[in-house]
Design an enzyme around this catalytic site. Structure first.
Site, PDB file in Angstrom:
ATOM      1  N   GLU A 179       0.805  -1.240   0.000  1.00 13.58           N
ATOM      2  CA  GLU A 179       0.000   0.000   0.000  1.00 13.58           C
ATOM      3  C   GLU A 179       0.831   1.280   0.000  1.00 13.58           C
ATOM      4  OE1 GLU A 179      -2.713  -0.412   3.261  1.00 13.58           O
ATOM      5  OE2 GLU A 179      -3.567  -2.263   2.474  1.00 13.58           O
ATOM      6  N   ASN A 216       2.065  -5.185  -3.153  1.00 12.85           N
ATOM      7  CA  ASN A 216       0.659  -5.481  -2.864  1.00 12.85           C
ATOM      8  C   ASN A 216      -0.103  -4.190  -2.587  1.00 12.85           C
ATOM      9  OD1 ASN A 216      -1.334  -7.598  -2.258  1.00 12.85           O
ATOM     10  ND2 ASN A 216      -1.226  -6.871  -0.138  1.00 12.85           N
ATOM     11  N   HIS A 253     -10.520  -5.744  -2.450  1.00 12.43           N
ATOM     12  CA  HIS A 253     -11.596  -5.509  -1.469  1.00 12.43           C
ATOM     13  C   HIS A 253     -12.688  -4.705  -2.170  1.00 12.43           C
ATOM     14  CE1 HIS A 253      -9.208  -6.979   1.864  1.00 12.43           C
ATOM     15  NE2 HIS A 253      -8.226  -6.168   1.555  1.00 12.43           N
ATOM     16  N   GLU A 311      -6.348 -10.545  -1.317  1.00 15.42           N
ATOM     17  CA  GLU A 311      -7.165 -10.306  -0.111  1.00 15.42           C
ATOM     18  C   GLU A 311      -8.640 -10.208  -0.481  1.00 15.42           C
ATOM     19  OE1 GLU A 311      -5.707  -6.956   2.127  1.00 15.42           O
ATOM     20  OE2 GLU A 311      -3.609  -7.506   1.803  1.00 15.42           O
ATOM     21  N   ASP A 340     -12.376  -9.954  -0.914  1.00 13.60           N
ATOM     22  CA  ASP A 340     -13.684 -10.013  -0.266  1.00 13.60           C
ATOM     23  C   ASP A 340     -14.599  -9.009  -0.968  1.00 13.60           C
ATOM     24  OD1 ASP A 340     -12.724  -7.634   0.872  1.00 13.60           O
ATOM     25  OD2 ASP A 340     -12.673  -8.412   2.911  1.00 13.60           O
TER      26      ASP A 340
HETATM   27  O1  9MR Z   1      -7.905  -7.861   8.307  1.00 20.15           O
HETATM   28  C1  9MR Z   1      -6.971  -7.051   8.972  1.00 20.15           C
HETATM   29  C2  9MR Z   1      -7.556  -6.500  10.248  1.00 20.15           C
HETATM   30  O2  9MR Z   1      -7.795  -7.545  11.174  1.00 20.15           O
HETATM   31  C3  9MR Z   1      -6.662  -5.459  10.860  1.00 20.15           C
HETATM   32  O3  9MR Z   1      -7.291  -4.854  11.949  1.00 20.15           O
HETATM   33  C4  9MR Z   1      -6.302  -4.429   9.816  1.00 20.15           C
HETATM   34  C5  9MR Z   1      -5.347  -3.416  10.390  1.00 20.15           C
HETATM   35  O4  9MR Z   1      -4.861  -2.540   9.442  1.00 20.15           O
HETATM   36  O5  9MR Z   1      -5.683  -5.060   8.701  1.00 20.15           O
HETATM   37  C6  9MR Z   1      -6.570  -5.926   8.059  1.00 20.15           C
HETATM   38  O6  9MR Z   1      -5.967  -6.459   6.907  1.00 20.15           O
HETATM   39  C7  9MR Z   1      -5.606  -5.506   5.920  1.00 20.15           C
HETATM   40  C8  9MR Z   1      -4.372  -6.018   5.231  1.00 20.15           C
HETATM   41  O7  9MR Z   1      -3.348  -6.271   6.148  1.00 20.15           O
HETATM   42  C9  9MR Z   1      -3.874  -5.043   4.174  1.00 20.15           C
HETATM   43  N1  9MR Z   1      -4.932  -4.706   3.248  1.00 20.15           N
HETATM   44  C10 9MR Z   1      -6.183  -4.296   3.831  1.00 20.15           C
HETATM   45  C11 9MR Z   1      -6.665  -5.341   4.832  1.00 20.15           C
HETATM   46  C12 9MR Z   1      -8.027  -4.968   5.357  1.00 20.15           C
HETATM   47  O8  9MR Z   1      -7.975  -3.769   6.074  1.00 20.15           O
END
Ligand code: 9MR
Length: 480
Positions: free
Chosen positions: A162, A204, A241, A270, A272
């Site tokens: 990111e 990513n 997402h 990722e 969803d």
């Molecule tokens: O699913 C993850 C969540 O449990 C955490 O609180 C969050 C913190 O930033 O991160 C989520 O996963 C993220 C991933 O690491 C990077 N891309 C976005 C995902 C969803 O927010």
């Protein structure tokens, strides 16, 4: 048991073997009508993996773990391998939560996507207020420390996560890491390659799905630049997402195909999609179809198992409901995988693996020196090149390495990047013109014109003072 025996057996084969060549060969040999009865088995029909994010707390829920084991063969730790989890205090790594997931995966025949080595978010407190060279050093030490610890256990690493801004600017996201200099991303990739030459190294990001979006274009241009300069990148992860405000774009296959054409694998990392019923299912189907239309789209990972475990549970974005029942979205996904598509052809790492090199002797190369072909320079470039490392003479304290550059299509010139694992350094070179962008990186350019016709080769060599580390340097090549 209601599942036909033949289908059941296929699912178990793929589950037990992960993505081994044997399992894939069996899966590919099965007639189309014998559909895969699980996501991993259906994906394996086209040589792809199907994965899920997994949080450590899943391990306490046998219902969830049954689904993970049955349906998926690639595991991403949802939070347990992020910077804050891995290095809570500077210089003090904590492997326990990551190990629980990695060990479970490996013991159950799954592969692991590593997430994530460098990210502006979820940094440990001690890192958040750092800046400048102190932060750059700390970031590289983190990348090296984590990738070294998990060396050999990771299919793909999200090396940088990111790093681009949303919206129309196409700019990098401002962050403390970006503040250390625009080259922080490539520095992270080089450190990761040196630490684990066997893992695929991915960039990513999210909101990079629609080909016409500025962020997509910005990431594309970065990857193109990295490939042209030999920065070791193997893959691009598309988080994927989606919700009603950010639906699956109709040009997704274009995006995946264009990135793949740069010479990287692409992965849905990722996935969803908020929604329900058939409309949610149709969007999942669209993603699967887009991936299956691109040979270098090598796998799909969903971001969790049950809706109730999702980071946005209220949007019910996953394939299983809170009770672990398959949703319509599951059936659409399974059917789309079983409908087939282009077989996946993952690329190799851009640098050779240490164990793969002994068969390539430098003695095979003298007839293919650049001096053998300058009289027939190719009229145009446009081809690509492959760099192959081969062992030379070895001494107690040093070794020689030889690199063969082979042109795939006519090329005007080439540039090879040699990354030396710590604490190696180069003491001499031959047949090339080296520069040193970093202490552990040598960029080699041809001493002469560098032009090669398709199929022709050139070679150069160097001596490395190894300091006790016998891991071979990694070599990548780019052509013009
Ligand atoms: O699913 C993850 C969540 O449990 C955490 O609180 C969050 C913190 O930033 O991160 C989520 O996963 C993220 C991933 O690491 C990077 N891309 C976005 C995902 C969803 O927010």
């Amino acid at each position: 048991m209601t599942t036909p025996h033949r289908r059941h057996r296929r699912g178990r084969l793929a589950a037990a073997g992960g993505l081994t060549a044997a399992a894939m060969a069996i899966a590919l040999a099965v007639p189309a009508q014998a559909a895969g009865s699980t996501l991993q088995a259906a994906a394996a029909e086209t040589n792809r993996y199907f994965g899920t994010a997994m949080a450590a707390h899943y391990l306490n829920n046998s219902g969830t773990m049954n689904i993970v084991n049955r349906e998926f063969n690639m595991i991403t730790a949802e939070n347990e391998m992020k910077m804050d989890a891995m290095q809570p205090n500077r210089g003090q790594f904590n492997w326990s939560s990551g190990d629980r997931i990695v060990n479970w995966a490996r013991q159950n025949g799954k592969q692991v996507r590593g997430h994530a080595l460098a990210w502006h978010s979820q940094q440990p407190g001690w890192m958040q207020n750092m800046s400048g060279s102190t932060l750059r050093t700390a970031m590289l030490e983190h990348v090296t420390g984590v990738a070294t610890y998990y060396r050999g256990k990771i299919h793909s690493w999200d090396v940088v996560n990111e790093a681009f801004a949303d919206g129309s600017s196409g700019a990098r996201r401002s962050s403390n890491l970006q503040g250390t200099g625009n080259d922080w991303i490539e520095a992270a990739f080089r450190a990761a390659r040196a630490a684990d030459p066997g893992a695929k190294l991915c960039y990513n990001d999210y909101n990079t799905d629609n080909w016409s979006h500025a962020k997509t274009q910005a990431v594309y241009n970065m990857v193109k630049d990295f490939k042209s300069r030999g920065v070791p990148i193997d893959c691009v992860g598309f988080q994927a997402h989606f919700n009603s405000g950010n639906p699956v774009p109709s040009n997704y296959h274009t995006t995946l195909g264009n990135f793949a054409a740069l010479g990287v694998d692409v992965q849905i990392t990722e996935l969803d999609i908020e929604g329900s019923g058939n409309s949610q299912g149709e969007q999942y189907r669209g993603i699967v179809q887009a991936c299956l239309s691109v040979a270098r789209c090598t796998g799909i990972t969903v971001w969790g198992v049950k809706d109730s475990d999702s980071w946005r549970a209220s949007g019910t974005p996953l394939l299983f409901d809170g009770n672990g029942n398959k949703k319509a979205a599951y059936n659409y996904t399974l059917d789309a995988l079983n409908a087939g598509g282009t077989a996946a052809t993952p690329g190799g790492q851009t640098g050779p693996q240490p164990t793969q090199q002994p068969t390539q002797q430098p003695t095979q190369q003298p007839t293919q020196q650049p001096t053998a072909n300058p009289t027939t320079p190719p009229p145009t470039g446009g081809g690509t090149c492959t760099a192959t490392y081969s062992e030379g003479q070895k001494w107690n304290d040093r070794f020689n390495g030889n690199v063969t550059i082979r042109a795939n299509g006519n090329i005007r010139s080439w540039t090879a990047t040699v990354v030396l694992p710590y604490p190696q350094y180069v003491t001499s070179t031959w047949n090339g013109s080296p520069t040193w962008p970093a202490s552990n990186v040598m960029v080699m350019r041809p001493a002469g014109s560098g032009a090669l016709a398709s199929g022709q080769s050139a070679s150069f060599g160097f001596t490395v003072q190894h300091g006790g580390n016998w891991t071979w340097p990694t070599v990548t090549c780019s052509a013009s």
